[in-house]
Every structure is written in C-alpha cells, then in structure tokens.
Design an enzyme around this catalytic site. Structure first.
Site, PDB file in Angstrom:
ATOM      1  CG  ASP A  48      -1.892  -0.772   1.601  1.00  0.00           C
ATOM      2  OD1 ASP A  48      -1.756  -1.902   0.414  1.00  0.00           O
ATOM      3  OD2 ASP A  48      -2.376  -1.016   2.092  1.00  0.00           O
ATOM      4  CB  ALA A  49       4.007   1.853   2.215  1.00  0.00           C
ATOM      5  CD  GLU A  50       6.427  -1.275  -2.941  1.00  0.00           C
ATOM      6  OE1 GLU A  50       7.503  -1.059  -3.883  1.00  0.00           O
ATOM      7  OE2 GLU A  50       6.236  -1.905  -2.590  1.00  0.00           O
ATOM      8  CB  SER A  97     -37.182  -8.459  -7.941  1.00  0.00           C
ATOM      9  OG  SER A  97     -36.262  -8.642  -6.476  1.00  0.00           O
ATOM     10  CD  GLU A 127     -22.886 -14.243 -11.392  1.00  0.00           C
ATOM     11  OE1 GLU A 127     -24.102 -13.535 -10.441  1.00  0.00           O
ATOM     12  OE2 GLU A 127     -22.460 -13.517 -12.288  1.00  0.00           O
ATOM     13  CE  LYS A 129     -30.877 -12.794  -3.622  1.00  0.00           C
ATOM     14  NZ  LYS A 129     -30.948 -11.623  -2.900  1.00  0.00           N
ATOM     15  CG  ASP A 131     -27.719  -9.589   2.409  1.00  0.00           C
ATOM     16  OD1 ASP A 131     -28.905  -8.453   1.989  1.00  0.00           O
ATOM     17  OD2 ASP A 131     -28.172  -9.584   3.587  1.00  0.00           O
ATOM     18  CE1 TYR A 241     -26.301  -8.469  -9.699  1.00  0.00           C
ATOM     19  CE2 TYR A 241     -25.144  -7.997  -8.169  1.00  0.00           C
ATOM     20  CZ  TYR A 241     -25.592  -7.760  -8.998  1.00  0.00           C
ATOM     21  OH  TYR A 241     -27.225  -7.084  -8.064  1.00  0.00           O
ATOM     22  CE  LYS A 305     -26.512 -14.161 -12.094  1.00  0.00           C
ATOM     23  NZ  LYS A 305     -26.518 -12.687 -12.652  1.00  0.00           N
ATOM     24  CE  LYS A 329     -33.812 -14.718  -0.035  1.00  0.00           C
ATOM     25  NZ  LYS A 329     -33.534 -12.987   0.233  1.00  0.00           N
ATOM     26  CB  CYS A 423     -39.223   6.213  34.997  1.00  0.00           C
ATOM     27  SG  CYS A 423     -37.891   6.163  32.599  1.00  0.00           S
ATOM     28  CB  CYS A 426     -37.062  10.328  34.841  1.00  0.00           C
ATOM     29  SG  CYS A 426     -39.049   9.668  34.373  1.00  0.00           S
ATOM     30  CB  CYS A 439     -40.988   6.037  30.853  1.00  0.00           C
ATOM     31  SG  CYS A 439     -41.332   7.520  32.085  1.00  0.00           S
ATOM     32  CB  CYS A 445     -38.960  10.729  30.578  1.00  0.00           C
ATOM     33  SG  CYS A 445     -37.360   9.294  30.949  1.00  0.00           S
TER      34      CYS A 445
END
Ligand code: IVH
Length: 687
Positions: A48-50, A97, A127, A129, A131, A241, A305, A329, A423, A426, A439, A445
């Site tokens: 990463d530094a490079e 969907s 593939e 799914k 989320d 995808y 698919k 699922k 409560c 309070c 309450c 409160c």
C-alpha cells in the site's frame, strides 16, 4: 518494472509540459494496473505504501501542471460539491428482482420449467447472492459516466459522484485484452467487507456515534449520501454480476459476459462457476452455505442463472423477475450464546423495552452483543432469564432477535426478570399499555428526550451526521439540550471539552445541524416522531399537504383523505399535534428552521405506474387501506372488480369469486409474498 523506479525524482514544477505529460500518463497506467491487480485479480504486486507514493507523485504533477488533469485520473475520485437532493435517472433496462426460495424442491421445479422451454443444452452460471445495495454503472466509450441506484427498478437515484469514490469501480475500462464497448451498462452490488465494517463501526463508536446494524445498511446509506466526501470515508466495494446493456459486442452466453466484465477491469464475485445440471447447482449452494463464514462479505444464498442468452430471451420475464434465474437462499443465521444480563431501555415514546445483553457472538460476520426481547409479554412467553443459553437469529437487515431458549440438563436457572415499576431514567411510576410498560413522564424524562434527539437526527429524519446515541446522551446529561429545538442553539464552544469532542468535531457537528435548518418536509414530519407516522406515511403527508402548516391545521377528515391514513391514525396524529406541550415544542423547532422543502413532482412517479390491482381475501401483513396506499405510493391504482384491464389480482387467505374470474381472464395472480416483493421492488417497502 517496480513502482519506485517509475517515479522520477525531479521536482514536478521543474518538468516541461511534455515531460510532465509523459510521466502523468505512465503513472496513471501504472496505478490503474495496480488497482486492477488488487481489486479484480486479488494479487497485488506492491505494498500500500508504494501505491501511495505513486499516487502522491501523480497528485503533485497534476498540481504543478493543472492542464493535465482529466476526470478519469485516479486522483479525481472526490471533489464534487454536496447536493441538496439526488436527481433521479431511468435505467438502461429495468432492473428486475429475482425469484427466490429456500426450498430445494422449488429449485428443481425451476429447472424443470427451464428444460421444458429450452431446446438446447442447459447450463447454469452460479454466483453468490451478495447482500448489499444494487447499482447500475454506465460506461460510454470506456469512461464512467453514470451510476444509478436500483430505486423502484425503473428509475433510481443518480449517485455518480458517490460511486466515483469507490476505488474498485474503474473510472475508465481496461482495454488491454479487448476494446471498450461504445456503451456498457453493468449491474452489480455495493457492499462492505465484514472486516472493513467492523473497523468502521469501531471508529464510529470511538467518536460517540451510532454504529450501523449491519454491512448492508451501512453500504446502502453511504451510497445515497448527498455529500460524496462522506461516501469517500466509507469502505465500500463494488462487485459486478450482470450486463444490463452493451453496444458493440455480442455475447452468446453469460460466462463470456462475466469474462468480458473482468477483462474490462470490473471486479466480479468469487467462485463464479458454470455447471451442466441442477444437482451441481444445489451442491454449490450447500457447499457455500457450509463455508460462507470464510468469505469477507455477506451473502444470503446463491443465484442460479441460465447461461445461454438466446434461451433467456425465449423464457422471458414477469414484471418482477426473469424466468431464467432463481436465488436459492440460505436459512437465516443462528448462533447460540448466553444471556449475561437483561436490561431495559426507555425509548423516545416512553416505551420500556427489555434487551438481552449477550456474551458477544459472531453471527454471519457481525458481532452481536444485544438482542431485543420486544416487550413484557414476549419476555414472559419466551421465558428467557439471565444466565440462560439462547439461540440468536440475524437475517438480512433485521435487528438480532432471541429465537428462544436452549434447554440445558441439570442447569440451575436464574430468577425470571421483572420489569421495573419505576422508570429507570426518571423514576416516575410506570404504566402499562397493552403488552408494553411505559414511562408517562413525556417531557420530563431525560431518556425520552435523548430518544427524540436521536430520532430527529436519524437517517430517515434530518440525517445529521455525528449525532448518535452517545452524543445525544451527553447533550441531555450535561443539560445542553433540554428540548429538541435547543439542538439548533448549540455553538461549537459548548461542545469543546465534552468527552469525545475536539475543536474540529465540535465545529463539524454544529455545521451539520446548521445545514439541516433547510430540509425536506417529509424528513421533518418523520423526525417529529408522531405516533404511527413512519417514513412512508410522512412522505404521503408531505405529498398531500405540501407544508407543515397545512398538516398542523388539517382536520381528522382531511387527514383521512391521505391514502393509507384511516381513523385510528388520524386520531393519533391529531392528538399528538393538539397536545399543547407537543405543539409548543414543535413551534420552537420551527422557529429555528429556514425551509421545509415539499416533494418534487418526480417523487410522484412510481414503479407501478398505471398498473391496476384488485384485492381478494385477507392479507396477513397489511390492512387493505395500507396495501392500497402502498400501491398508490408507487403509482398504481386499486380497483374493485376484475376485468381484462386488471394487471394483478392479489389473493390473500379465503379468496372470493374474484379469484376464479381472474383465472378465467388470465390475469396475473399474486400471493401475498409475491405482492410484498413487488412493493419492495417498486421501492415503497424497504427491500
Ligand atoms: S442477478 C434480473 N446476481 O439480489 C436478475 N442479482 O433479491 C438480475 N443480487 O436486487 C439480478 N447478488 O441486486 C444477480 N449474483 C447476483 C446477485 C444479485 C445479489 C441482488 C440483486 C437483486 C437482489 C434480488
């Protein structure tokens, strides 16, 4: 070539325009290559530094030679001005969907239907799914030109400036292996890696802000920010995808399409596979289910698919989902842990909720240490006690729940938890309302005030960044805010010195509050916390009345003219607004606001525009008026009887004769679950 050699040592200002241009080009090519290796191939060649060195050199060169700056430069990912609202845009092709199931038999029936309709050899592309939040990204001549959220599937919100900040989304397509198409519209998912999510939450908590419930909410929220600088600070990822539209290239099957996406530099999900039959697809799903813990991002199943593109066209699609794909699922995630303690929390309406404080347990990559026990009756029904072993469930974006107790042999159990009689905030004596303990001390409160502040600043209300649980607690405890309106009177100096606040964070928070003196009417109405008025009803009220004064002055009859508001709701709303203490508190807030923006005409378009619905039988999850409101919220219409012009018959339990008539006429029939999905896709129910 190693990276370090390629950064020249010469002062950027000392280079001629031509020399600078050459080096800029070389650096951009190299940075893009490293991005590709990192995000797409997952085999980085440099540290990463490079990479940072290359990036900073490019920045310095562009600063010294501003004429060389182009919008597809890797340095140009942030810089757009914040906006007041996100414009909407139409998708190249509707973003449908997916049909989904947890039932193997249903997956096999899907396969039978496909094989019946398709004459050629059937192959499936598999593939995970993902989320997250679904997104369309559009490239013209290889350049990123637009990114649009799914919205209602037809139109979504344009979030190009935000998406430009996501490092894994190429600003320009890679053309090493094949030329860029004239047009490419790609669908994919924006998500947060679990490791990044935990890191983000940790830093939010350290800053005294509210952590996100799960990676999905965190990504969806970040994607829809009005200020892309905020999005840039969220560790978002993109995985592609699906090709929604492409011009200038022809793919015969999806596997070729995915290979093309990858070669253009778009990251694709892990373990995409092509198989020859449904058994392999089922095995793939089960294997994923077994080791989904090894992935660093959340998946909730797999997608099966049909690979062949021509055959897909033959199968076609319903208005909701393609007939050539199905999501298989997983069961919701469950884990077992022990209840260490049961605590109660007092909400903004005074309801006192029992909460199980758990020995922390990782459920699907997210550490869970609290779960709601809902109310007194639920607590009694489940009979869970401190010390009990319990099963916890977390599905999608719901709050973790205690499913039930796990029996232990010979275990001495603790005492049942007794709800408090006073409560805890309070000490006012509690009252009961149905299953709830409440309450009654609404304005005195501190816990209720804290709850109102949090709600007012929350994401669907004024969305004030930096105003979370911890901060609200401090404001109330320190006496800085004794009623909601006083939020707007805070000065940075009041905050400096409070736990977690330094000069900068104090100034930022005050500026964030200040910026929300002008806000959408619907957000304001929601933020007031009127009983029964959730985000959807708030939007309906804003559409109908278009100003706060009009809502405040509406009679019950007038309120009931709003779709979805019936007598119970209108009574609650009126009672709330007529309460002198509420009215005064709202008046004080209004004195400090500069503008409440009524909804734009565009918000009235919906994904069900022009569709006619008929209902028969009882729905479990909705009242009829509520169902009607939702349909109309998305631009559809509800009519009383079935005819050829009817688009959908929604059939609940014990349907009447309308069902037979709809069947005769060939009207599409929706069970409640399909109706819910349709509403989700239309954007009127949270997906
Ligand atoms: S394909 C028309 N593939 O799941 C079919 N969708 O429940 C296009 N999703 O909103 C979708 N991972 O955003 C497809 N590998 C994947 C996916 C995927 C996640 C989402 C998609 C959709 C939701 C449907």
């Amino acid at each position: 070539m190693t990276s370090i050699d390629s950064t020249s040592e010469v002062e950027p200002g000392a280079l001629s325009a031509e020399q600078a241009e050459k080096e800029v080009e070389r650096l951009r090519t190299e940075i893009r290559r490293h991005n590709y290796l990192y995000y797409v191939e997952a085999r980085p060649e440099i540290a990463d530094a490079e990479w940072d060195l290359l990036f900073r050199r490019l920045e310095a060169l562009e600063a010294a030679h501003p004429a060389l700056r182009t919008s597809d430069s890797p340095t140009q990912r942030v810089g757009a001005e914040p906006v007041d609202s996100l414009p909407t845009a139409t998708h190249a092709v509707p973003m449908l969907s997916l049909d989904s199931t947890q039932d193997e038999a249903e997956v096999r029936r899907f396969d039978e239907r496909v094989r019946k309709a398709v004459e050629s050899r059937v192959q499936y592309l598999l593939e995970p799914k993902l989320d997250g939040a679904s997104l369309e990204v559009v490239y013209e001549d290889g350049l990123l030109v637009r990114a649009v959220t799914r919205g209602n599937g037809v139109r979504g919100e344009e979030v190009t400036a935000n998406v430009r900040t996501i490092q894994s989304v190429p600003l320009r397509l890679r053309t090493e292996e094949r030329p860029a198409p004239a047009l490419l519209s790609v669908r994919g998912e924006v998500l947060m890696y679990l490791s990044d999510f935990e890191g983000l939450n940790q830093s939010l908590v350290e800053k005294g802000e509210e952590p996100f419930a799960n990676p999905r909410n965190a990504s969806a929220g970040a994607l829809r920010q009005l200020d892309s600088a905020i999005t840039a600070r969220r560790p978002l990822r993109f995985l592609a995808y699906d090709i929604l539209a492409v011009r200038g290239v022809d793919h015969r099957d999806d596997a070729q399409g995915v290979a093309a996406l990858r070669s253009w530099g778009l990251p694709i999900p892990d373990r995409v596979r092509l198989v020859d039959d449904i058994d392999e697809a089922i095995e793939y799903r089960n294997a994923f289910d077994r080791d989904r813990d090894e992935l660093d991002y959340e998946i909730d199943g797999v997608v099966i698919k049909l690979n062949d593109i021509d055959a897909r066209v033959d199968l076609g699609e319903t208005s909701h989902h393609p007939r050539w794909a199905i999501a298989y699922k997983f069961e919701p995630r469950k884990e077992i842990t022990r209840i260490e303690r049961i605590a109660v929390s007092v909400g903004r309406t005074g309801v006192i909720t029992p909460v199980a404080l758990l020995r922390p347990v990782v459920v699907g990559g997210v550490t869970v240490s609290r779960a709601t026990l809902h109310n007194r009756e639920e607590l009694e029904r489940k009979d869970v006690r401190p010390g009990d072993l319990v099963r916890i469930q977390r599905a999608g974006d719901v709050i973790p729940q205690v499913v039930g107790r796990v029996e232990e042999d010979g275990q001495q159990r603790g005492e049942p938890f007794a709800m408090p009689t006073r409560c805890p905030a309070c000490e006012t004596e509690v009252t009961t309302r149905g299953p709830f303990v409440v309450c009654p001390n609404r304005f005195g409160c501190p816990a209720q005030l804290k709850g109102r502040i949090i709600h007012f600043g929350s994401r669907h209300a004024l969305d004030i960044e930096g105003l979370g649980e911890e901060t609200a607690r401090l404001f109330v405890e320190e006496g800085l805010v004794t009623e909601l309106a006083e939020l707007f009177d805070l000065a940075a100096d009041d905050l400096v010195g409070l736990t977690g606040f330094a000069e900068k964070s104090a100034t930022n928070l005050v500026a964030a509050i200040d910026a929300r003196r002008r806000v959408e009417l619907a957000r304001f109405l929601f933020g007031l916390g009127i009983p029964e008025v959730g985000a959807t009803v708030a939007r309906a009220l804003a559409r109908h009345f278009r100003s706060y004064a009009a809502v405040r002055d509406a009679t019950r009859e007038e309120l009931e003219e709003v779709d979805g508001i019936g007598p119970i709701m209108s009574e609650q709303i009126r009672a709330f607004l007529d309460d002198p203490q509420n009215a005064r508190a709202i008046e004080h807030v209004l004195q400090r606001m500069t503008e409440l923006i009524p909804p734009a005409a565009a918000a009235r378009d919906g994904g069900l525009a022009g569709k006619k619905f008929v209902f028969t039988g009882g729905l479990e999850g909705f009242s009829r008026p509520r169902a009607k409101e939702l349909v109309e919220g998305a631009g559809g219409r509800v009519v009383g009887s079935v005819s050829k012009a009817t688009d959908y018959l929604v059939a609940g339990s014990d349907p009447g004769s309308k069902l037979a008539k709809a069947q005769d006429l060939g009207v599409q029939i929706l069970e409640e679950s399909a109706f819910v999905r349709l509403l989700e896709d239309a954007g009127v129910l949270p997906d």
